[in-house]
Motif scaffolding. Sequence first.
Motif, PDB file in Angstrom:
ATOM      1  N   ALA A  40       6.318   8.364  -0.451  1.00 14.63           N
ATOM      2  CA  ALA A  40       5.377   7.614   0.393  1.00 14.63           C
ATOM      3  C   ALA A  40       5.290   8.292   1.751  1.00 14.63           C
ATOM      4  CB  ALA A  40       5.833   6.170   0.543  1.00 14.63           C
ATOM      5  N   SER A  41       4.072   8.559   2.212  1.00 17.86           N
ATOM      6  CA  SER A  41       3.853   9.150   3.533  1.00 17.86           C
ATOM      7  C   SER A  41       3.142   8.134   4.414  1.00 17.86           C
ATOM      8  CB  SER A  41       3.000  10.425   3.427  1.00 17.86           C
ATOM      9  OG  SER A  41       3.724  11.451   2.785  1.00 17.86           O
ATOM     10  N   TYR A  42       3.815   7.761   5.477  1.00 20.90           N
ATOM     11  CA  TYR A  42       3.269   6.747   6.392  1.00 20.90           C
ATOM     12  C   TYR A  42       2.810   7.429   7.672  1.00 20.90           C
ATOM     13  CZ  TYR A  42       3.270   2.985   9.857  1.00 20.90           C
ATOM     14  OH  TYR A  42       2.922   2.113  10.860  1.00 20.90           O
ATOM     15  N   ASN A  43       1.529   7.278   7.990  1.00 22.05           N
ATOM     16  CA  ASN A  43       0.964   7.844   9.207  1.00 22.05           C
ATOM     17  C   ASN A  43       1.049   6.801  10.321  1.00 22.05           C
ATOM     18  OD1 ASN A  43      -0.995   8.642  11.274  1.00 22.05           O
ATOM     19  ND2 ASN A  43      -1.568  10.261   9.839  1.00 22.05           N
ATOM     20  N   THR A  44       1.873   7.068  11.321  1.00 25.35           N
ATOM     21  CA  THR A  44       2.116   6.094  12.384  1.00 25.35           C
ATOM     22  C   THR A  44       0.904   5.917  13.300  1.00 25.35           C
ATOM     23  OG1 THR A  44       3.072   7.810  13.811  1.00 25.35           O
ATOM     24  CG2 THR A  44       4.587   6.605  12.379  1.00 25.35           C
ATOM     25  N   GLN A  45      -0.029   6.869  13.255  1.00 24.52           N
ATOM     26  CA  GLN A  45      -1.199   6.770  14.126  1.00 24.52           C
ATOM     27  C   GLN A  45      -2.322   5.975  13.472  1.00 24.52           C
ATOM     28  OE1 GLN A  45      -2.178  10.816  15.187  1.00 24.52           O
ATOM     29  NE2 GLN A  45      -0.290  11.123  16.351  1.00 24.52           N
ATOM     30  N   THR A  46      -2.538   6.194  12.178  1.00 26.17           N
ATOM     31  CA  THR A  46      -3.625   5.493  11.491  1.00 26.17           C
ATOM     32  C   THR A  46      -3.137   4.258  10.736  1.00 26.17           C
ATOM     33  OG1 THR A  46      -3.365   6.809   9.476  1.00 26.17           O
ATOM     34  CG2 THR A  46      -4.847   7.679  11.179  1.00 26.17           C
ATOM     35  N   ASN A  47      -1.806   4.113  10.597  1.00 28.27           N
ATOM     36  CA  ASN A  47      -1.201   2.993   9.861  1.00 28.27           C
ATOM     37  C   ASN A  47      -1.509   3.045   8.370  1.00 28.27           C
ATOM     38  OD1 ASN A  47       0.649   1.078  10.671  1.00 28.27           O
ATOM     39  ND2 ASN A  47      -0.803  -0.612  10.536  1.00 28.27           N
ATOM     40  N   ASN A  48      -1.811   4.239   7.861  1.00 25.84           N
ATOM     41  CA  ASN A  48      -2.109   4.413   6.436  1.00 25.84           C
ATOM     42  C   ASN A  48      -0.865   4.892   5.688  1.00 25.84           C
ATOM     43  OD1 ASN A  48      -4.796   3.686   6.646  1.00 25.84           O
ATOM     44  ND2 ASN A  48      -5.496   5.778   6.996  1.00 25.84           N
ATOM     45  N   ILE A  49      -0.778   4.482   4.403  1.00 22.11           N
ATOM     46  CA  ILE A  49       0.294   4.944   3.535  1.00 22.11           C
ATOM     47  C   ILE A  49      -0.316   5.631   2.325  1.00 22.11           C
ATOM     48  CG2 ILE A  49       2.239   4.262   2.077  1.00 22.11           C
ATOM     49  CD1 ILE A  49       2.684   1.883   3.876  1.00 22.11           C
ATOM     50  N   ASN A  50       0.101   6.853   2.067  1.00 21.46           N
ATOM     51  CA  ASN A  50      -0.281   7.574   0.848  1.00 21.46           C
ATOM     52  C   ASN A  50       0.940   7.691  -0.044  1.00 21.46           C
ATOM     53  OD1 ASN A  50      -3.016   8.125   1.518  1.00 21.46           O
ATOM     54  ND2 ASN A  50      -2.315   9.702   2.927  1.00 21.46           N
ATOM     55  N   MET A  51       0.740   7.517  -1.353  1.00 19.57           N
ATOM     56  CA  MET A  51       1.863   7.568  -2.279  1.00 19.57           C
ATOM     57  C   MET A  51       1.619   8.588  -3.380  1.00 19.57           C
ATOM     58  SD  MET A  51       3.112   3.616  -2.645  1.00 19.57           S
ATOM     59  CE  MET A  51       1.514   3.005  -3.139  1.00 19.57           C
ATOM     60  N   LEU A  52       2.677   9.307  -3.723  1.00 16.32           N
ATOM     61  CA  LEU A  52       2.645  10.270  -4.815  1.00 16.32           C
ATOM     62  C   LEU A  52       3.787   9.952  -5.762  1.00 16.32           C
ATOM     63  CD1 LEU A  52       1.683  12.997  -6.115  1.00 16.32           C
ATOM     64  CD2 LEU A  52       3.398  14.117  -4.652  1.00 16.32           C
ATOM     65  N   SER A  53       3.467   9.643  -7.013  1.00 16.46           N
ATOM     66  CA  SER A  53       4.497   9.396  -8.013  1.00 16.46           C
ATOM     67  C   SER A  53       4.893  10.710  -8.664  1.00 16.46           C
ATOM     68  CB  SER A  53       3.985   8.421  -9.076  1.00 16.46           C
ATOM     69  OG  SER A  53       3.742   7.146  -8.512  1.00 16.46           O
ATOM     70  N   ILE A  54       6.204  10.902  -8.829  1.00 16.69           N
ATOM     71  CA  ILE A  54       6.730  12.113  -9.458  1.00 16.69           C
ATOM     72  C   ILE A  54       7.116  11.759 -10.897  1.00 16.69           C
ATOM     73  CG2 ILE A  54       8.423  13.969  -9.314  1.00 16.69           C
ATOM     74  CD1 ILE A  54       6.725  13.733  -6.783  1.00 16.69           C
ATOM     75  N   PRO A  55       6.502  12.371 -11.906  1.00 14.91           N
ATOM     76  CA  PRO A  55       6.874  12.066 -13.299  1.00 14.91           C
ATOM     77  C   PRO A  55       8.359  12.336 -13.532  1.00 14.91           C
ATOM     78  CG  PRO A  55       4.853  13.364 -13.218  1.00 14.91           C
ATOM     79  CD  PRO A  55       5.414  13.354 -11.825  1.00 14.91           C
ATOM     80  N   ARG A  56       9.063  11.363 -14.099  1.00 16.23           N
ATOM     81  CA  ARG A  56      10.515  11.483 -14.300  1.00 16.23           C
ATOM     82  C   ARG A  56      10.878  12.613 -15.267  1.00 16.23           C
ATOM     83  NH1 ARG A  56      12.344   8.958 -18.890  1.00 16.23           N
ATOM     84  NH2 ARG A  56      14.239   8.097 -17.979  1.00 16.23           N
TER      85      ARG A  56
END
Length: 202
Positions: A40-56
């Motif tokens: 999960a990448s949280y941008n403190t300026q825009t308050n957006n969260i992007n998520m990337l799932s890693i296949p197990r």
Amino acid sequence: GTTKDNPEAGIVAAGDEGTINILLMCTDNDGLRTDAIMLASYNTQTNNINMLSIPRDLRMYIGNRYQKINAAHAFYTDGVPGGPTATCEAVSRLTGVAINYYVDFSFSAIAQIIDELGAINFTIPDIYGDGVGMVYDDPYQDLHINLPPGTYDLNGEQVVHLLRYRKGNPDPITGIRKTYPGGDADRIKIQQEFIRSLVDQK
């Protein structure tokens, strides 16, 4: 926790453009292998969260050989399991993204959190078009999943069953198990849809 590069710091400064990267890891019953990995990448300026799932089941070089990325957490070096920092290293090597924080938790912890937050309304898809939904039994793990298609208020145990489901019981005649038509990608999609529902509702 924090990564091994900064083991004692309580706060890690945001990276480029105010982004904080957090690795979420959910371990299996024995606490060794990771059953789910999400960056999960949280941008403190825009308050957006992007998520990337890693296949197990994604294979990469870990320790001394190529193996599934979910084994990084359990791979022993000098008699000590790699744990969350080893998974952080593997994901960082894979993605090129520096990880500031990690959260390492179990499925039982998820169940407790959901029960404290309250039920989550979610639609179980008709994965195979036969009206059965998610049905799987593993007596060895004392795991019994039975989530028919439809929209329900899921409690903690049901949420864990939703997140853990990978395959169905074997057909009594052919012995073939039902799996997600799109493999792990379909499972990841369901997990991400659930997380979006969780955030929207809670």
